[in-house]
Design a protein around this motif. Structure first.
Motif, PDB file in Angstrom:
ATOM      1  N   LEU A 109       0.803  -1.217   0.000  1.00  0.00           N
ATOM      2  CA  LEU A 109       0.000   0.000   0.000  1.00  0.00           C
ATOM      3  C   LEU A 109       0.843   1.277   0.000  1.00  0.00           C
ATOM      4  O   LEU A 109       0.345   2.354  -0.278  1.00  0.00           O
ATOM      5  N   LYS A 110       2.130   1.149   0.323  1.00  0.00           N
ATOM      6  CA  LYS A 110       2.976   2.351   0.418  1.00  0.00           C
ATOM      7  C   LYS A 110       3.958   2.496  -0.738  1.00  0.00           C
ATOM      8  O   LYS A 110       4.324   3.611  -1.109  1.00  0.00           O
ATOM      9  N   LEU A 117      -8.315   0.254 -11.623  1.00  0.00           N
ATOM     10  CA  LEU A 117      -8.838  -1.109 -11.707  1.00  0.00           C
ATOM     11  C   LEU A 117      -8.987  -1.435 -13.178  1.00  0.00           C
ATOM     12  O   LEU A 117      -9.176  -0.531 -14.013  1.00  0.00           O
ATOM     13  N   LEU A 118      -8.933  -2.727 -13.528  1.00  0.00           N
ATOM     14  CA  LEU A 118      -9.073  -3.145 -14.923  1.00  0.00           C
ATOM     15  C   LEU A 118     -10.267  -4.082 -15.116  1.00  0.00           C
ATOM     16  O   LEU A 118     -11.010  -3.968 -16.083  1.00  0.00           O
ATOM     17  N   ALA A 119     -10.434  -5.028 -14.188  1.00  0.00           N
ATOM     18  CA  ALA A 119     -11.498  -6.025 -14.353  1.00  0.00           C
ATOM     19  C   ALA A 119     -11.695  -6.804 -13.056  1.00  0.00           C
ATOM     20  O   ALA A 119     -10.815  -6.820 -12.187  1.00  0.00           O
ATOM     21  N   ILE A 245     -13.883 -13.153  -4.997  1.00  0.00           N
ATOM     22  CA  ILE A 245     -13.691 -12.778  -6.396  1.00  0.00           C
ATOM     23  C   ILE A 245     -12.276 -12.279  -6.637  1.00  0.00           C
ATOM     24  O   ILE A 245     -11.623 -11.755  -5.743  1.00  0.00           O
ATOM     25  N   GLY A 246     -11.841 -12.481  -7.867  1.00  0.00           N
ATOM     26  CA  GLY A 246     -10.538 -11.979  -8.271  1.00  0.00           C
ATOM     27  C   GLY A 246     -10.698 -10.624  -8.935  1.00  0.00           C
ATOM     28  O   GLY A 246     -11.796 -10.249  -9.339  1.00  0.00           O
ATOM     29  N   TRP A 247      -9.634  -9.900  -9.032  1.00  0.00           N
ATOM     30  CA  TRP A 247      -9.657  -8.599  -9.712  1.00  0.00           C
ATOM     31  C   TRP A 247      -8.267  -8.276 -10.242  1.00  0.00           C
ATOM     32  O   TRP A 247      -7.263  -8.804  -9.771  1.00  0.00           O
ATOM     33  N   TYR A 248      -8.255  -7.436 -11.247  1.00  0.00           N
ATOM     34  CA  TYR A 248      -7.015  -6.998 -11.881  1.00  0.00           C
ATOM     35  C   TYR A 248      -6.913  -5.486 -11.769  1.00  0.00           C
ATOM     36  O   TYR A 248      -7.911  -4.782 -11.952  1.00  0.00           O
ATOM     37  N   SER A 249      -5.722  -4.997 -11.490  1.00  0.00           N
ATOM     38  CA  SER A 249      -5.518  -3.546 -11.468  1.00  0.00           C
ATOM     39  C   SER A 249      -4.089  -3.254 -11.919  1.00  0.00           C
ATOM     40  O   SER A 249      -3.260  -4.157 -11.993  1.00  0.00           O
ATOM     41  N   LEU A 296      -9.106   3.076  -6.632  1.00  0.00           N
ATOM     42  CA  LEU A 296      -8.298   1.852  -6.530  1.00  0.00           C
ATOM     43  C   LEU A 296      -7.576   1.795  -5.187  1.00  0.00           C
ATOM     44  O   LEU A 296      -7.524   0.742  -4.549  1.00  0.00           O
ATOM     45  N   ALA A 297      -7.044   2.927  -4.735  1.00  0.00           N
ATOM     46  CA  ALA A 297      -6.357   2.965  -3.431  1.00  0.00           C
ATOM     47  C   ALA A 297      -7.317   2.537  -2.316  1.00  0.00           C
ATOM     48  O   ALA A 297      -6.968   1.716  -1.455  1.00  0.00           O
ATOM     49  N   ALA A 298      -8.543   3.073  -2.342  1.00  0.00           N
ATOM     50  CA  ALA A 298      -9.551   2.736  -1.320  1.00  0.00           C
ATOM     51  C   ALA A 298      -9.922   1.256  -1.410  1.00  0.00           C
ATOM     52  O   ALA A 298     -10.048   0.566  -0.393  1.00  0.00           O
ATOM     53  N   TYR A 299     -10.088   0.763  -2.644  1.00  0.00           N
ATOM     54  CA  TYR A 299     -10.458  -0.646  -2.867  1.00  0.00           C
ATOM     55  C   TYR A 299      -9.377  -1.569  -2.307  1.00  0.00           C
ATOM     56  O   TYR A 299      -9.673  -2.558  -1.637  1.00  0.00           O
ATOM     57  N   MET A 300      -8.110  -1.226  -2.557  1.00  0.00           N
ATOM     58  CA  MET A 300      -7.001  -2.061  -2.070  1.00  0.00           C
ATOM     59  C   MET A 300      -6.930  -2.064  -0.547  1.00  0.00           C
ATOM     60  O   MET A 300      -6.618  -3.088   0.059  1.00  0.00           O
ATOM     61  N   ARG A 301      -7.276  -0.928   0.069  1.00  0.00           N
ATOM     62  CA  ARG A 301      -7.293  -0.882   1.548  1.00  0.00           C
ATOM     63  C   ARG A 301      -8.388  -1.795   2.097  1.00  0.00           C
ATOM     64  O   ARG A 301      -8.154  -2.561   3.034  1.00  0.00           O
TER      65      ARG A 301
END
Length: 319
Positions: A109-110, A117-119, A245-249, A296-301
């Protein structure tokens, strides 16, 4: 509003940053994928890379780094020059690894700047045809009748298939043995061969094998059924509350200039809107989804918190 605000910030920033963005990319771009060749991240990286080349005329190389659950690749990306010429595909695996290992040579995260995000993609649980189960409930009954005898394959410790299977085990009370592989492709080959009996895989990697009748599909890991395989029940229909679920970014090394991140984000948003690209993603069992860097930053957190809890509850450990 965000892109306008970012655009304004860039204008009021240094002329150097602007010049960098205008000249960017000035050499080939490397996209690091933390998984094996022909895996989802590799294919998505190639699709995006092809579009970057068409737009900007620079070659894009996808560098697959499946070793040590992607840790080696992520360390390389974190230490790369923050000039936009090294990017990295981040999936749920990278987040799981970040919470599963105590000491890593980078901080997810740092040490990275989010781009977009891609998918998103659900996973499918499949079994070798020799397993006498035609549904999730039958698999649970069968697995409970043979505690510790069924083996499930995964793309490595800390991969999404590993954790999704561990959550499945803890929610159903079945005892299956984990067999980690260096990537999902060899794990699937061994599921077909019967060396392991159960596998949870991203849809693109396993769909042709299902269609060929070499494995049996029993359920999808998304909360609801997916349009990709509409006849296949969600595991949650049998195991209430189960979801994975999986995700791509796409991310860049931290300190990459905002103007370059903005240029990349805008190009991805444009690419994701093109019907041809959307069709290619859907063919992979992935649903296109764009975002701002902040989203994306919020989603990853949020995902980091969710995966930390799942790792703790399931007792999943690096092998």
């Amino acid at each position: 509003a965000f892109s306008a605000a970012l655009g304004f910030a860039c204008l009021s920033g240094t002329a150097v940053s602007d010049a960098n963005a205008q000249q960017y990319p000035s050499k080939p771009i490397r996209i690091i994928a933390l998984s094996s060749p022909a895996s989802g991240p590799d294919i998505v990286g190639r699709l995006i890379g092809q579009k970057f080349t068409e737009a900007w005329g620079q070659q894009v190389i996808v560098d697959t780094r499946p070793g040590a659950s992607g840790i080696i690749g992520a360390e390389i990306a974190s230490k790369a020059a923050p000039d936009g010429h090294t990017l990295m595909i981040v999936t749920s695996q990278a987040v799981i690894v970040s919470v599963m290992y105590d000491k890593l040579p980078y901080q997810l995260l740092k040490d990275f700047s989010p781009i977009s995000l891609l998918a998103t993609t659900p996973f499918i649980l499949v079994v070798n045809p020799s397993v006498p189960a035609a549904s999730i409930s039958e698999l649970v009954v069968y697995a409970k009748s043979k505690p510790g005898e069924l083996r499930y394959g995964s793309g490595g410790a800390g991969s999404p298939p590993h954790l999704s299977a561990e959550i499945f085990k803890s929610m159903t009370g079945v005892n299956m043995l984990h067999v980690p592989y260096k990537g999902i492709t060899p794990a699937m080959m061994d599921t077909v061969a019967g060396q392991v009996q159960v596998l949870i895989s991203v849809i693109p990697a396993v769909l042709p094998t299902i269609k060929a009748g070499k494995v049996k599909a029993l359920g999808v890991t998304s909360a609801q059924r997916t349009p990709f395989v509409p006849d296949l029940p969600a595991i949650s229909e049998t195991v209430p509350g189960y979801e994975f679920i999986g995700w791509y970014s796409l991310v860049a090394p931290a300190k990459t200039p905002a103007a370059i991140l903005s240029k990349l984000n805008a190009e991805i948003a444009r690419i994701l809107k093109t019907p041809e690209f959307r069709e290619r993603l859907v063919a992979l069992g992935a649903e296109p989804i764009s975002s701002t860097p902040q989203e994306l930053a919020a989603y990853m957190r949020v995902q980091t918190g969710k995966m930390r809890k799942a790792v703790k509850e399931s007792g999943a450990r690096p092998d």
